[in-house]
Enzyme design. Structure first.
Site, PDB file in Angstrom:
ATOM      1  N   GLU A 148     -17.717   0.362 -62.730  1.00 38.34           N
ATOM      2  CA  GLU A 148     -18.634  -0.765 -62.593  1.00 38.34           C
ATOM      3  C   GLU A 148     -20.055  -0.219 -62.504  1.00 38.34           C
ATOM      4  OE1 GLU A 148     -17.877  -4.144 -62.414  1.00 38.34           O
ATOM      5  OE2 GLU A 148     -20.060  -4.119 -62.605  1.00 38.34           O
ATOM      6  N   ARG A 151     -25.964  -3.329 -60.262  1.00 38.98           N
ATOM      7  CA  ARG A 151     -27.040  -2.983 -59.333  1.00 38.98           C
ATOM      8  C   ARG A 151     -27.105  -4.049 -58.266  1.00 38.98           C
ATOM      9  NH1 ARG A 151     -31.488  -3.990 -63.569  1.00 38.98           N
ATOM     10  NH2 ARG A 151     -29.883  -5.496 -64.059  1.00 38.98           N
ATOM     11  N   CYS A 262     -25.055   4.111 -53.101  1.00 44.59           N
ATOM     12  CA  CYS A 262     -24.519   4.720 -54.334  1.00 44.59           C
ATOM     13  C   CYS A 262     -25.210   6.029 -54.709  1.00 44.59           C
ATOM     14  CB  CYS A 262     -24.625   3.727 -55.475  1.00 44.59           C
ATOM     15  SG  CYS A 262     -23.758   2.198 -55.123  1.00 44.59           S
TER      16      CYS A 262
HETATM   17  C1  UGA Z   1     -27.244   2.004 -58.602  1.00 35.78           C
HETATM   18  C2  UGA Z   1     -27.282   2.032 -60.136  1.00 35.78           C
HETATM   19  O1  UGA Z   1     -28.577   1.641 -60.600  1.00 35.78           O
HETATM   20  C3  UGA Z   1     -26.228   1.078 -60.722  1.00 35.78           C
HETATM   21  O2  UGA Z   1     -26.238   1.180 -62.127  1.00 35.78           O
HETATM   22  C4  UGA Z   1     -24.878   1.480 -60.162  1.00 35.78           C
HETATM   23  O3  UGA Z   1     -23.848   0.628 -60.649  1.00 35.78           O
HETATM   24  C5  UGA Z   1     -24.907   1.402 -58.660  1.00 35.78           C
HETATM   25  O4  UGA Z   1     -25.913   2.290 -58.154  1.00 35.78           O
HETATM   26  C6  UGA Z   1     -23.548   1.819 -58.152  1.00 35.78           C
HETATM   27  O5  UGA Z   1     -23.199   2.989 -58.233  1.00 35.78           O
HETATM   28  O6  UGA Z   1     -22.757   0.944 -57.772  1.00 35.78           O
HETATM   29  P1  UGA Z   1     -28.225   0.349 -56.765  1.00 35.78           P
HETATM   30  O7  UGA Z   1     -27.784   1.355 -55.769  1.00 35.78           O
HETATM   31  O8  UGA Z   1     -27.930  -1.086 -56.534  1.00 35.78           O
HETATM   32  O9  UGA Z   1     -27.604   0.693 -58.201  1.00 35.78           O
HETATM   33  O10 UGA Z   1     -29.797   0.460 -56.877  1.00 35.78           O
HETATM   34  P2  UGA Z   1     -30.896   0.977 -57.927  1.00 35.78           P
HETATM   35  O11 UGA Z   1     -31.550  -0.181 -58.534  1.00 35.78           O
HETATM   36  O12 UGA Z   1     -30.346   2.009 -58.824  1.00 35.78           O
HETATM   37  O13 UGA Z   1     -31.924   1.661 -56.927  1.00 35.78           O
HETATM   38  C7  UGA Z   1     -31.542   2.808 -56.177  1.00 35.78           C
HETATM   39  C8  UGA Z   1     -32.685   3.330 -55.365  1.00 35.78           C
HETATM   40  O14 UGA Z   1     -33.657   3.938 -56.207  1.00 35.78           O
HETATM   41  C9  UGA Z   1     -33.433   2.278 -54.552  1.00 35.78           C
HETATM   42  O15 UGA Z   1     -33.666   2.791 -53.250  1.00 35.78           O
HETATM   43  C10 UGA Z   1     -34.728   2.100 -55.305  1.00 35.78           C
HETATM   44  O16 UGA Z   1     -35.782   1.701 -54.472  1.00 35.78           O
HETATM   45  C11 UGA Z   1     -34.953   3.496 -55.860  1.00 35.78           C
HETATM   46  N1  UGA Z   1     -35.816   3.543 -57.071  1.00 35.78           N
HETATM   47  C12 UGA Z   1     -35.436   2.912 -58.201  1.00 35.78           C
HETATM   48  C13 UGA Z   1     -36.995   4.256 -57.046  1.00 35.78           C
HETATM   49  O17 UGA Z   1     -37.372   4.859 -56.012  1.00 35.78           O
HETATM   50  N2  UGA Z   1     -37.773   4.304 -58.163  1.00 35.78           N
HETATM   51  C14 UGA Z   1     -37.422   3.682 -59.309  1.00 35.78           C
HETATM   52  O18 UGA Z   1     -38.179   3.773 -60.297  1.00 35.78           O
HETATM   53  C15 UGA Z   1     -36.223   2.965 -59.327  1.00 35.78           C
END
Ligand code: UGA
Length: 435
Positions: A148, A151, A262
């Site tokens: 899966e 996000r 994640c």
């Molecule tokens: C992440 C992946 O993006 C999903 O594709 C995956 O399915 C999911 O993990 C999982 O393994 O189930 P998620 O943890 O919901 O999703 O969040 P993200 O949107 O990836 O963000 C992760 C972290 O990175 C957040 O703390 C966000 O603030 C940070 N981030 C994101 C940054 O610091 N900079 C960015 O440019 C993008």
């Protein structure tokens, strides 16, 4: 199709409700009675946009129900495993106890022709191990791996309209593909790409995607460190390199880095698995990715001390944001909460707020002080630190907000505010990787 979904956390609750939305007859199983009760009453047990409506309409349709009894999976042909694989205590590897326990509990209820479909993020090799176990204890039942990619904050959309579907199947298992195609028929009809592959590839697609995203974020945060030493601006740098379509601008937002349930644990577990396989060198760089990410949190604490004249002790600091990212109440491995705790440990008077995550934060960190709004948190503060870029915080009016605080000083930990506007309103504006 009648299906079961074992584990009703962030992944399972959304998956169960989404499958009911697609027209299937779904039973969700979880050991947590209060969660099951809440879901059966048509409410999501955590904050996720659109999920309440999806659960409520599933329950109302009669196609969705939740139970604590594994026996209720009787009659289902397809069983999704959606339990968590957190980081094992005292180690970097994944804790497989929930996956193993759910398979063990499910096996007595399996019938020949059933398909067990793993969705949890697991160390490569898990699907093959579970397939052997199921073949022995429930002959005639097969296993598939269907990772899966949802996000948080976009979970419903990502489940109903994913970028791609990946099926990891045992060689020659055509029936697994047929069953999964039937379940996802409407998603496939919308033109969603589908990749049918072996177990190991399917498992690796998931962890390598997360490792790539984490690496991309840490890359830009490493550039932020270089920018800080040279007077460059990391946001303009990201915009400029992002125009190259081979690089792309998304996931190049420098700031306090990645957290959540994640990315952090997945890169650690992936590296730990490579070491077990005797190929640790291949993923050694992920240790750096992790270190860069964690260094950004310390950098905010250093900046806070700098702004406050050398020490944060006794200083009143407002922290805006506790969730690991906006549109979520998830505080697992949240950079924001970690920074709030670090500041409190240095005897700062920290008042934190978040639109959705206060309840979770209070439960886990009862000693921190919380406020219901940004205004309440900032009242009389000597420094404001923005750590989760909720829309409400991005849209704060620096003039009005300036009249609440004791000192107009802000650290923008997500590079999401207009520095010119804030400076014009008399704020000392600091951020990560920008002059
Ligand atoms: C992440 C992946 O993006 C999903 O594709 C995956 O399915 C999911 O993990 C999982 O393994 O189930 P998620 O943890 O919901 O999703 O969040 P993200 O949107 O990836 O963000 C992760 C972290 O990175 C957040 O703390 C966000 O603030 C940070 N981030 C994101 C940054 O610091 N900079 C960015 O440019 C993008």
């Amino acid at each position: 199709m009648k299906i079961s979904v074992i584990g009703c956390g962030y992944l399972g609750a959304v998956h169960a409700a989404a499958m009911a939305e697609l027209g299937h007859d779904v039973v969700g199983v979880d050991v947590d009675e209060s969660k099951v009760e809440m879901l059966n009453s048509g409410r999501a047990p955590f904050f996720e946009p659109d999920l309440n409506d999806l659960v409520a309409s599933g329950i109302a349709s009669g196609r969705l129900r939740f139970t604590t009894e594994m026996a209720d999976v009787e009659g289902a042909r397809l069983h999704f495993i959606t339990v968590g694989t957190p980081q094992r205590e005292g180690s970097d590897s994944a804790d497989m106890r929930f996956v193993d326990a759910s398979i063990e509990a499910l096996v007595p209820w399996l019938h020949p022709g059933d398909l067990v479909v793993g969705k949890s993020t697991v160390p490569v090799g898990t699907a093959a191990r579970l397939a052997a176990l199921v073949a022995k204890s429930a002959p005639g039942t097969n296993v598939a791996w269907n990772p899966e990619f949802l996000r948080e904050g976009f979970a419903v959309k990502d489940t109903l309209a994913p970028d791609r579907l990946v099926y990891g199947i045992a060689s020659g298992d055509e029936t697994a593909t047929t069953l999964l195609d039937e379940v996802y028929a409407s998603i496939l009809a919308a033109g969603t790409p589908r990749i049918v592959t072996d177990f190991a590839t399917a498992e690796l697609v998931k962890v390598s995607a997360n490792a790539f995203l984490a690496t991309k974020i840490s890359f830009i945060n490493a550039m932020a460190e270089i920018a800080e030493a040279t007077g460059a601006d990391v946001t303009q740098l990201a915009d400029a390199i992002g125009h190259d379509v081979r690089i792309g601008r998304r996931f190049l937002n420098a700031g306090v880095g990645f957290g959540g349930g994640c990315l952090p644990k997945d890169i650690r577990a992936f590296r730990a698995r490579a070491e077990e396989l005797g190929i640790g060198e291949s993923l050694a760089f992920l240790r750096e990715v992790d270190s860069i990410n964690l260094r950004r949190r310390e950098r905010v604490v250093e900046l806070a001390a700098q702004v406050l004249g050398g020490s944060v002790a006794g200083k009143r600091i407002a922290v805006l944001g506790l969730a690991f990212k906006p549109d979520s109440d998830d505080i697992r491995d949240s950079p924001a909460l970690d920074i709030a705790n670090r500041l409190a440990a240095l005897h700062a008077v920290v008042v934190s707020t978040d639109p959705e995550a206060i309840e979770n934060a209070t439960r886990n960190y009862p000693d921190l002080s919380y406020a219901r709004s940004a205004e309440e948190a900032a009242k009389g503060s000597e420094l404001v630190i923005l750590l989760t870029e909720w829309k409400d915080y991005r849209e704060l009016d620096p003039v009005a907000f300036g009249s609440i605080v004791a000192d107009r000083a802000i650290i923008d930990g997500r590079n999401c505010l207009d520095s010119v506007r804030w400076r014009e309103a008399g704020w000392e504006y600091r951020s990560l990787g920008r002059p």
